[in-house]
Write an enzyme that holds these catalytic residues in place. Structure first.
Site, PDB file in Angstrom:
ATOM      1  N   GLU A 148       0.418  -9.682   1.062  1.00 20.97           N
ATOM      2  CA  GLU A 148       1.598  -9.663   0.193  1.00 20.97           C
ATOM      3  C   GLU A 148       2.848 -10.306   0.789  1.00 20.97           C
ATOM      4  O   GLU A 148       3.959  -9.920   0.414  1.00 20.97           O
ATOM      5  CB  GLU A 148       1.907  -8.206  -0.161  1.00 20.97           C
ATOM      6  CG  GLU A 148       2.445  -7.332   0.996  1.00 20.97           C
ATOM      7  CD  GLU A 148       1.403  -6.513   1.747  1.00 20.97           C
ATOM      8  OE1 GLU A 148       0.212  -6.900   1.720  1.00 20.97           O
ATOM      9  OE2 GLU A 148       1.776  -5.513   2.376  1.00 20.97           O
ATOM     10  N   GLU A 150      -1.199  -7.260  -4.801  1.00 19.30           N
ATOM     11  CA  GLU A 150      -0.290  -7.984  -3.904  1.00 19.30           C
ATOM     12  C   GLU A 150       1.070  -8.174  -4.578  1.00 19.30           C
ATOM     13  O   GLU A 150       2.109  -8.051  -3.941  1.00 19.30           O
ATOM     14  CB  GLU A 150      -0.880  -9.335  -3.484  1.00 19.30           C
ATOM     15  CG  GLU A 150      -2.277  -9.257  -2.851  1.00 19.30           C
ATOM     16  CD  GLU A 150      -2.430  -8.236  -1.742  1.00 19.30           C
ATOM     17  OE1 GLU A 150      -1.427  -7.951  -1.039  1.00 19.30           O
ATOM     18  OE2 GLU A 150      -3.532  -7.688  -1.567  1.00 19.30           O
TER      19      GLU A 150
HETATM   20  N1  PHE Z   1      -1.642  -5.616   3.250  1.00 17.24           N
HETATM   21  C1  PHE Z   1      -2.802  -6.260   2.713  1.00 17.24           C
HETATM   22  C2  PHE Z   1      -3.056  -5.619   1.363  1.00 17.24           C
HETATM   23  O1  PHE Z   1      -2.698  -4.743   0.907  1.00 17.24           O
HETATM   24  C3  PHE Z   1      -4.047  -6.087   3.487  1.00 17.24           C
HETATM   25  C4  PHE Z   1      -4.089  -6.791   4.792  1.00 17.24           C
HETATM   26  C5  PHE Z   1      -3.899  -6.095   5.960  1.00 17.24           C
HETATM   27  C6  PHE Z   1      -4.322  -8.139   4.838  1.00 17.24           C
HETATM   28  C7  PHE Z   1      -3.936  -6.728   7.171  1.00 17.24           C
HETATM   29  C8  PHE Z   1      -4.381  -8.777   6.043  1.00 17.24           C
HETATM   30  C9  PHE Z   1      -4.200  -8.084   7.217  1.00 17.24           C
HETATM   31  O2  PHE Z   1      -3.690  -5.853   0.561  1.00 17.24           O
HETATM   32 ZN    ZN Z   2      -2.005  -3.521  -0.025  1.00 10.92          ZN
END
Ligand code: PHE
Ligand code: ZN
Length: 850
Positions: A257, A291
């Site tokens: 995101e 996202e």
């Molecule tokens: N924060 C991302 C999500 O929610 C997941 C993610 C974590 C992607 C770590 C890459 C590395 O969807």
């Molecule tokens: Zn997430």
């Protein structure tokens, strides 16, 4: 770079940052092997801090020079960062580092993928790009200049300026470094636009490699729907002039995101009817939404530290589930989510990897992007909403956005908002965040003189580090049905707070049939003695669609448990009730498809283990096979009729109605193929106009050991399409029987199109092996050995994906002594691999209970 000695980080050790950042300027001079990053950061002492010691994170960047307020300094460099003497006043830090994106196979920080540059900074990847306070509670506006020969140069925020070979971006919203992103490459945009409700026009782009430009329309539509929904439902508007999405082929997770520049695994962006199944379309819609929703729940309001991960993830999963429920069918979405929760989160909660929704310690935060943090985190929010009611929920959310916009927050902040908005005391509820394990709820009932009493007892088994558990607040949605199937008590929420607690219902004419935990109102396991007749009655009559499905699921699970232990066959009561559901045209086809789907073999193993037995994976495999054969035989006529009735006329559309019909048709086909030698599946394969039908036919055939010609034709047709070939790789391993599965997986790794560096391809093979319970746990131990061999090979290349895939071994305590010994031997072999990553070392140690 060698990893530093593994250190455990504790939530209780949190201290505020010594310095805050007012602004960040970054210049990237891109080069595949020698990228230069010049940073200029305005620091100011944090009045809240206890210390004035200045340190920056950094792992790998080669420092060329550093200056403070224009004067050269020589910081002390360690394996994890640097320290330096600094003024006790605001100052400007400048530095230049060199990094090597082409050599970055870990896919964290700045790396190259098929010739494009791309970044991944959550959780702690920014420190691989340059020296910086890489912690989420340090937020700052970023200005970024990119110099490079690629035609497209992207970063967060709004475009400022650009010319040949350079572009500048400015993100006005203060953000932590984990939300930083940069992309450069020869990309094409599928363009769109969205006008926010206050009249702001936002340019939308889905950026892909030129060949993929025809596969972006669905992602774009999903994005617009998400933006509209977040305005309508949560009053949240988008806050920049542009929103960019980029598809990348090499990515460790689903998507990320980053502010204004979401980066997606291409498998969850690119879609076409010919190459993507209905399930993929639905997944793309949900992940785009997820996202996008992070823009408020995650970005505008972020996490104080990584222990608070569920603050953004649980809430955002909950929001994307609401979105999907609104876009499609709410009960079908709920049932699918519960299937997934049990398969992944209950499994985690019942083994050595069990941890609270908010963990209190970790070695490597990447190991905590788990089903517990995400999916159980979302369940906890669902319970909160059930307890306070819809109106109060949205009032609390408004207060949350109002009070905490621009801040890095904690679960305490989140709960306080609900307490202030509702006047409730949530101290007991908070245990959902700190206690691991799935509560077991046992039920007793009594009926006398028109009064019906339900008595519940809750008990949560011990989990690592938590031998004793206190009672939790459990919202139990209950309805009561009369003998003729009429609802005599509509859904009401019982609020259980004690270890043992009774609830009464008066004025009933006859003993009712209870429908307990409607809509799966809490992530618990209900144990209750009830007859097949009663379950069949609920399967036929429950007015709550979730519990209607659940009644059939309970029967199927108990049948499979019995068949795995003692042989035998499904009983008639169940088969007849199931047939009635399948024939009921008033029911949504997607719901009927779910009713027809068997519980997974791993779920049966868990259920047997929890009931005090030692599961035998081969016996479960054979039971599932005989169960399928019995269903096919009993439902024969129904299947033929259903299969034809579910034909979808007209052009392909990925909407819920058409997808539900195709799903039911494929489910019927899978059973039909047990009866007709594959005739119908071959016809469907030959005539298939879309991937859902093509793959449905092929997998029906392969599940019965048929379809060699179709399998070969499929691989020939799609050999150029990486994403379709991932499906093909997975299918080979998923349908291989018992000892054949590790052999097939090994054959897949020997192919020239197997690529260890591409996480999607690695997961296609080894995710399918781990997901093939009979094959992975084949008695010889070949499944364990093969996975260990390849994890040892992958670890130096990609620690994050290696560590995640180690979780396949987490169920060892369930099995017999021989399997336990073989799994532990495999884990010890991984543990002893030379220079094992911190990620994998932590996972293996936790699984072994070291
Ligand atoms: N924060 C991302 C999500 O929610 C997941 C993610 C974590 C992607 C770590 C890459 C590395 O969807
Ligand atoms: Zn997430």
């Amino acid at each position: 770079m060698k990893d530093a000695a593994p250190q455990t980080i504790y939530l209780s050790d949190y201290t505020p940052p010594a310095f805050l950042v007012d602004s960040v300027h970054l210049t990237f001079r891109l080069d595949p092997e020698k990228t230069r990053v010049i940073s200029k950061v305005d620091f100011r002492p944090n009045p809240q801090a206890k210390s004035r010691a200045f340190s920056l994170h950094g792992e790998g960047p080669a420092l060329q020079w550093a200056r403070i307020d224009g004067r050269d300094v020589t910081p002390e460099i360690t394996e994890t960062g640097l320290t330096c003497e600094v003024p006790d006043a605001p100052f400007t830090w400048e530095a230049e580092v060199e990094i090597n994106p082409a050599a970055n196979t870990a896919l964290e920080g700045l790396y190259t993928s098929n010739g494009m540059y791309c970044t991944q900074c959550e959780a702690e990847g920014f420190r691989r790009i340059t020296y910086y306070p890489d912690r989420p509670d340090v937020m700052a506006p970023f200005t970024v200049r990119i110099e490079g020969s690629d035609p497209v140069l992207l970063s967060n925020g709004n475009p400022l300026n650009s010319g040949p070979g350079w572009a500048e971006w400015h993100d006005p919203w203060p953000k932590p470094a984990y939300l930083f992103a940069l992309v450069a490459g020869d990309l094409r945009a599928h363009e769109g636009s969205f006008t926010t409700r206050s009249g702001h026009e936002v340019a939308l782009n889905v950026w892909v490699r030129p060949d993929d430009i025809g596969k972006c329309a669905f992602a774009m539509e999903s994005l617009k729907k998400s933006m509209q929904w977040d305005e309508d439902k949560y009053g949240r508007e988008y806050d920049l002039d542009v929103f960019n999405i980029v598809a990348v082929d090499d990515f460790n997770m689903g998507a990320m995101e980053n502010k204004g520049l979401n980066i997606f695994n291409s498998s969850v962006v690119l879609a076409s009817p010919e190459t993507s199944t209905d399930a993929t379309f639905e997944r793309i819609e949900a992940i785009i939404a997820h996202e996008y929703f992070h823009n408020w729940t995650g970005n505008r309001i972020t996490c104080r530290d990584w222990f608070q991960l569920c603050l953004k993830e649980g809430l955002t999963v909950f929001r994307d589930a609401q979105f999907t429920a609104d876009m499609r069918s709410a009960p079908v979405k709920r049932i699918g989510d519960v299937i997934d929760l049990r398969a992944r989160q209950f499994r985690e909660d019942s083994g050595p990897l069990a941890h609270p929704v908010r963990p209190d310690s970790f070695v490597e935060i990447n190991n905590f992007y788990t089903a517990t943090v995400y999916e159980k985190g979302a369940e906890v929010i669902g319970m909160l909403k059930t307890l306070v009611g819809d109106e109060a929920y949205f009032r609390a959310l408004d207060l949350y956005f109002d009070r905490h916009d621009g801040q890095a927050c904690t679960i305490e902040d989140w709960l306080k908002v609900f307490e202030d908005a509702t006047g409730r005391d949530l101290s007991q509820f908070k245990r959902w965040y700190s206690q691991a394990g799935t509560p077991r709820l046992s039920v007793e009932e009594e009926f006398a003189d028109g009064t019906y009493t339900l008595t519940f007892e809750q008990h949560t088994p011990p989990t690592p580090g938590q031998p004793d558990k206190a009672p939790q607040v459990i919202p139990i949605a209950v309805g009561l049905l009369g003998p003729n199937g009429d609802e005599v008590q509509p859904t009401t929420v019982l609020e259980m707070t004690q270890a043992r607690q009774s609830f009464t219902f008066d004025g009933l004419g006859a003993r009712p049939v209870p429908s307990i935990l409607r809509g799966f109102s809490a992530p618990v396991t209900v144990t209750r003695d009830s007859s097949t007749n009663e379950r069949a009655f609920l399967l036929a009559h429950d007015t709550d669609p979730f519990n209607r499905w659940e009644a059939g699921r309970d029967l199927a699970r108990e049948t499979l448990m019995r068949m795995a232990q003692h042989g035998g066959a499904p009983d008639r009561g169940y088969l007849d009730a199931l047939a009635a559901v399948l024939r009921d045209d008033t029911l949504d086809p997607a719901f009927r498809a779910l009713a027809l789907r068997q519980p997974g073999q791993d779920d049966i193993a868990r259920a047997l283990h929890e009931a005090g037995h030692t599961p035998d994976p081969e016996a479960i495999f054979h039971a599932a096979d005989r169960f399928g054969a019995a269903l096919a035989e009993h439902l024969k006529d129904t299947l033929h009729a259903l299969y034809t009735a579910m034909d979808v006329p007209g052009p392909y559309r990925p909407d819920a109605d058409d997808a539900g019909r195709r799903d039911l048709q494929n489910a019927a086909l899978a059973l039909k193929t047990r009866l007709d030698g594959g005739a119908a599946a071959r016809t469907q394969f030959a005539a298939a106009g879309n991937m859902t039908q093509q793959l449905g036919a092929l997998s029906s055939l392969m599940a019965q050991g048929l379809g060699d010609a179709e399998n070969t034709a499929f691989a020939e047709q799609w050999h150029d399409d990486r994403l379709v070939m991932d499906r093909w790789f997975a299918l080979q391993v998923a349908h291989a029987r018992l000892e054949e599965a590790p052999k097939t997986a090994a054959q897949m790794t020997a192919r020239s199109d197997f690529n260890l560096k591409n996480p999607n391809r690695f997961r296609a093979v080894f995710g399918a092996l781990a997901g093939n319970a009979g094959g992975f746990h084949a008695a010889s131990g070949a499944g364990y050995e093969l996975l260990a061999d390849w994890l040892i090979r992958l670890d130096p290349i990609n620690p994050q994906t290696t560590a995640r895939m180690c979780a396949a071994f987490q169920t060892w305590p369930r099995y017999d002594a021989d399997r336990q010994a073989r799994i532990k031997a495999a884990l010890h072999r991984i543990q002893n691999a030379p220079s094992l990553s911190r990620d994998t070392a932590e996972m293996v140690a936790r699984i072994l209970g070291d």
